[in-house]
Design an enzyme around this catalytic site. Structure first.
Site, mmCIF file in Angstrom:
data_model
loop_
_atom_site.group_PDB
_atom_site.id
_atom_site.type_symbol
_atom_site.label_atom_id
_atom_site.label_comp_id
_atom_site.label_asym_id
_atom_site.label_seq_id
_atom_site.Cartn_x
_atom_site.Cartn_y
_atom_site.Cartn_z
ATOM 1 N N CYS A 281 8.352 -7.352 7.356
ATOM 2 C CA CYS A 281 8.467 -8.325 6.394
ATOM 3 C C CYS A 281 10.055 -8.510 5.841
ATOM 4 O O CYS A 281 10.757 -9.174 6.555
ATOM 5 C CB CYS A 281 7.446 -8.178 5.067
ATOM 6 S SG CYS A 281 7.034 -9.555 4.220
ATOM 7 N N GLY B 222 -5.986 10.984 -10.438
ATOM 8 C CA GLY B 222 -5.090 11.588 -9.218
ATOM 9 C C GLY B 222 -5.627 12.613 -8.486
ATOM 10 O O GLY B 222 -4.963 13.195 -7.912
ATOM 11 N N GLU C 132 1.199 -2.358 9.241
ATOM 12 C CA GLU C 132 0.663 -1.465 8.741
ATOM 13 C C GLU C 132 -0.607 -1.511 7.957
ATOM 14 O O GLU C 132 -1.452 -0.594 8.040
ATOM 15 C CB GLU C 132 1.536 -0.846 7.733
ATOM 16 C CG GLU C 132 1.813 -1.747 6.303
ATOM 17 C CD GLU C 132 2.894 -2.477 6.366
ATOM 18 O OE1 GLU C 132 3.426 -2.819 7.454
ATOM 19 O OE2 GLU C 132 3.399 -2.948 5.223
ATOM 20 N N GLU D 291 -16.351 2.815 -6.746
ATOM 21 C CA GLU D 291 -15.442 3.813 -7.557
ATOM 22 C C GLU D 291 -14.877 2.947 -8.477
ATOM 23 O O GLU D 291 -14.332 2.003 -8.471
ATOM 24 C CB GLU D 291 -14.086 4.233 -6.538
ATOM 25 C CG GLU D 291 -13.088 4.878 -7.044
ATOM 26 C CD GLU D 291 -11.842 5.119 -6.189
ATOM 27 O OE1 GLU D 291 -11.808 4.608 -5.268
ATOM 28 O OE2 GLU D 291 -11.064 5.630 -6.740
ATOM 29 N N ARG E 6 6.801 -15.149 0.669
ATOM 30 C CA ARG E 6 7.152 -16.374 0.014
ATOM 31 C C ARG E 6 8.233 -17.101 0.891
ATOM 32 O O ARG E 6 8.610 -18.428 0.812
ATOM 33 C CB ARG E 6 7.685 -16.421 -1.346
ATOM 34 C CG ARG E 6 6.568 -16.373 -2.438
ATOM 35 C CD ARG E 6 7.439 -16.577 -3.834
ATOM 36 N NE ARG E 6 6.379 -15.770 -4.795
ATOM 37 C CZ ARG E 6 5.428 -16.106 -5.192
ATOM 38 N NH1 ARG E 6 4.865 -17.248 -4.940
ATOM 39 N NH2 ARG E 6 4.603 -15.147 -6.131
ATOM 40 N N GLN F 297 13.286 -9.889 7.773
ATOM 41 C CA GLN F 297 14.325 -11.052 7.318
ATOM 42 C C GLN F 297 15.738 -10.652 7.093
ATOM 43 O O GLN F 297 16.646 -11.248 7.557
ATOM 44 C CB GLN F 297 13.632 -11.352 5.615
ATOM 45 C CG GLN F 297 12.597 -12.165 5.685
ATOM 46 C CD GLN F 297 11.658 -12.562 4.378
ATOM 47 O OE1 GLN F 297 12.380 -12.011 3.497
ATOM 48 N NE2 GLN F 297 10.665 -13.124 4.386
ATOM 49 N N HIS G 204 2.810 -7.915 7.834
ATOM 50 C CA HIS G 204 2.580 -6.116 7.580
ATOM 51 C C HIS G 204 1.482 -5.646 8.687
ATOM 52 O O HIS G 204 0.434 -5.471 8.092
ATOM 53 C CB HIS G 204 2.076 -6.116 6.140
ATOM 54 C CG HIS G 204 3.217 -6.571 5.276
ATOM 55 N ND1 HIS G 204 4.182 -5.698 4.802
ATOM 56 C CD2 HIS G 204 3.211 -7.566 4.577
ATOM 57 C CE1 HIS G 204 4.936 -6.306 4.022
ATOM 58 N NE2 HIS G 204 4.538 -7.431 3.959
HETATM 59 N N1 GLN Z 1 10.502 -10.849 -0.576
HETATM 60 C C1 GLN Z 1 10.353 -11.333 0.863
HETATM 61 C C2 GLN Z 1 9.547 -12.637 0.729
HETATM 62 O O1 GLN Z 1 8.734 -12.889 -0.307
HETATM 63 C C3 GLN Z 1 9.402 -10.453 1.682
HETATM 64 C C4 GLN Z 1 8.149 -9.845 0.822
HETATM 65 C C5 GLN Z 1 7.786 -8.516 1.700
HETATM 66 O O2 GLN Z 1 8.431 -7.919 2.259
HETATM 67 N N2 GLN Z 1 6.496 -8.456 1.407
HETATM 68 O O3 GLN Z 1 9.397 -13.245 1.525
#
Ligand code: GLN
Length: 551
Positions: free
Chosen positions: A393, A18, A526, A145, A477, A397, A524
């Site tokens: 993500c 760390g 980010e 690393e 998923r 949803q 995502h």
């Molecule tokens: N649990 C949700 C899915 O599997 C969202 C996954 C996530 O946020 N990376 O679709």
């Protein structure tokens, strides 16, 4: 077997974990790249998981997904952010991966009847992987690393592989030890002894460090540099100060004060191909450390925080960095508050109304049931009180579920991740995922990595990206159930991004007329936000947050 003239720099940790080996690795990568050498960065994780996808984020921090879809360690995210480019599967390895290849080969009689052993077979598989990474993208130098600390059981074979590489190519291999120098409060003096012991430990592997990066509260002084030089057998000009810093992006600038990149090139007997130009990076690093910039306050409503008495923000590392880059671009500094969604459930309405003090709310990715009703409450509050909201993500949803429940009045709206037989499965498992789940095949089977999406004209997403076709990284998923799309759309929700065949909903948003910024992405964003190239959706979200602050 090493690539002709290729250079290898191994980064190892002494004393304790760390202390920032990842930042040292990333910084060396950036500096050498600046000097004109194409570099690849490799992360070695000594655990037996085949990838980082099956670990709980409170155990091991965020899972960073590469473009290819490989689920890796969060350090890979730092590498990509420092280098400003995508990394490949070859740049990542775990003991699990290494053993899996060796065992598969053994099962296929690939070792010609020999007894298969850690040395040479596992070691050589490690070396093969290091070479495969070196062969990518015209790389001239690999910075590798090795996870864990010197003295661990788990990483010993990797250090052994590095030793053999050095033995065969003495001029092409360097070892950098990142060590920690404590200043015990009672003494008020920086101590070198733990580092001396760590070097001796490393020596017992047959490895001598060429550089010591001295992590400490204050920069290491000349006297202690001398001490380390003598007792650790490392040249004094190769003991590099690495004091605590406000932002990790200052690290390469600090290392250059001790001329780290020149010293590395000197040790490798290589010329400087060009003067490193760190002006752009410096400007960015200063903007990240600017404590005078006005604040914009963002709440991240999640659940992967609690580890004992400590709050661990590592689970959302890339989200934090993405916020910081966009905020800095707008001339603001983010004040991020962790809101544990489980507390929003327990705390009732009062806890939720407190969200009004934030300029923006993010619900990041997540899995499973715990804390999700709290997240849904936060989303409802953001929608009804016009607080800028960004869902990543799971956050997208849940935003759609909230809309279905409270606007469409489908009270039984849910995701089949939580309620298998939900009355209204607004979020449902993707068809190809069913067989994975039925066979307990969880590792590496989600919809992973980069996929294209088309953006609808006249939407917030399209205006932010300023293009029609984008390419973003996924890890899920479940998906928005297409059966509910017409209903949701007629109730005002806009699906502004979809897969090219129009089946998968990739972005959901409310029009500006209804809300200043209410947008969620199935991907995502980010993961692709870069220091010098902040992500347009984060920037757009923060613009809305700044506008709310002004009111
Ligand atoms: N649990 C949700 C899915 O599997 C969202 C996954 C996530 O946020 N990376 O679709």
């Amino acid at each position: 077997m090493a690539k002709d003239g290729h250079k290898y720099i191994f980064v190892l940790g002494g004393v304790m974990s760390g202390v920032g080996k990842g930042v040292v690795t990333s910084s060396i990568g950036l500096l050498l790249q600046q000097k004109g050498y194409p570099v690849n960065l490799v992360k070695v994780d000594p655990y037996l998981n085949v990838d980082a996808g099956t670990m709980n984020p409170t155990e091991h921090g965020e899972t960073f997904v590469l473009r290819s879809g490989l689920e890796t360690d969060q350090d890979m995210g730092n590498y990509e952010r420092f280098l400003g480019r995508d990394l490949t599967n070859e740049d990542y390895m775990t003991s699990g991966m290494v053993y899996q290849s060796v065992i598969a080969r053994e099962r296929a009689l690939g070792y010609g009847g020999k007894c298969v052993e850690a040395i040479p077979h596992v070691r050589d598989e490690i070396l093969r992987r290091i070479e495969a990474a070196a062969a990518q993208n015209g790389s001239r130098m690999s910075v590798i690393e090795i996870g864990g600390t010197i003295g661990d059981f788990q990483n010993a074979l990797f250090i052994e592989a590095a030793r053999v590489l050095k033995m065969n190519h003495p001029d092409d291999v360097l070892f950098v030890m990142v060590s920690y120098l404590p200043t015990p409060g009672t003494l008020g003096e920086m101590k070198t002894k733990p580092t001396q012991t760590a070097v001796r430990d490393l020596n017992s592997y047959g490895v001598q460090p060429d550089f010591i990066v001295a992590r400490s509260k204050e920069p290491i002084d000349e006297k202690r540099k001398e001490k380390l030089a003598i007792w650790c057998n490392v040249r004094k000009d190769r003991v590099i100060a690495a004091p605590d810093i406000k932002s990790i992006y200052e690290a390469p600038l600090n290392f250059e004060k001790d001329k780290l990149s020149d010293a590395i090139l000197d040790a490798l007997k290589l010329p400087e191909k060009r003067k490193a130009s760190l002006a752009v990076w410096k400007k960015f690093a200063l903007s990240m450390a600017n404590t005078k910039a006005p604040e914009v306050s963002i709440a991240i409503v999640g659940k992967y925080f609690d580890t004992g008495d400590f709050v661990l923000s590592d689970a959302y590392l890339s989200v934090i960095e993405a916020i910081k880059f966009s905020a800095a671009k707008l001339g603001y500094q983010p004040k991020i508050t962790w809101v544990n969604s489980k507390n929003l459930e327990k705390g009732g309405t009062k806890a939720v109304t407190e969200l009004t003090k934030y300029d923006g709310i993010i619900v990041p990715g997540g899995f499973g049931e715990s804390g999700i009703e709290g997240k849904i409450k936060a989303i409802q509050f953001a929608r009804e009180h016009k607080i800028p909201y960004f869902g990543l993500c799971y956050g997208m949803q849940l935003m759609v579920i909230e809309y279905a429940r409270n606007v469409l009045k489908l009270k039984g709206a849910h995701t089949t991740e939580i309620q298998k037989h939900a009355a209204d499965p607004v979020v449902d498992v993707m068809l190809e995922q069913k067989k994975h789940l039925a066979g307990n095949k969880y590792g590496g089977t989600m919809r992973l990595g980069a996929y294209p999406a088309y953006l609808k004209k006249g939407t917030i997403a399209r205006a932010a990206y300023k293009k029609e076709l984008v390419d973003e990284r996924h890890r899920h998923r479940y998906e928005i159930n297409p059966t509910y799309v017409p209903q949701l759309e007629s109730a005002g929700l806009v699906f502004s991004g979809t897969s090219p065949d129009g089946v998968l909903m990739e972005i959901a948003e409310l029009p500006r007329t209804a809300h200043p910024f209410m947008l969620g992405t199935q991907f995502h964003p980010e993961l692709q936000a870069r220091p010098l190239d902040p992500h347009p959706l984060f920037t757009e979200f923060l613009k809305a947050a700044v506008a709310k602050k002004g009111k």
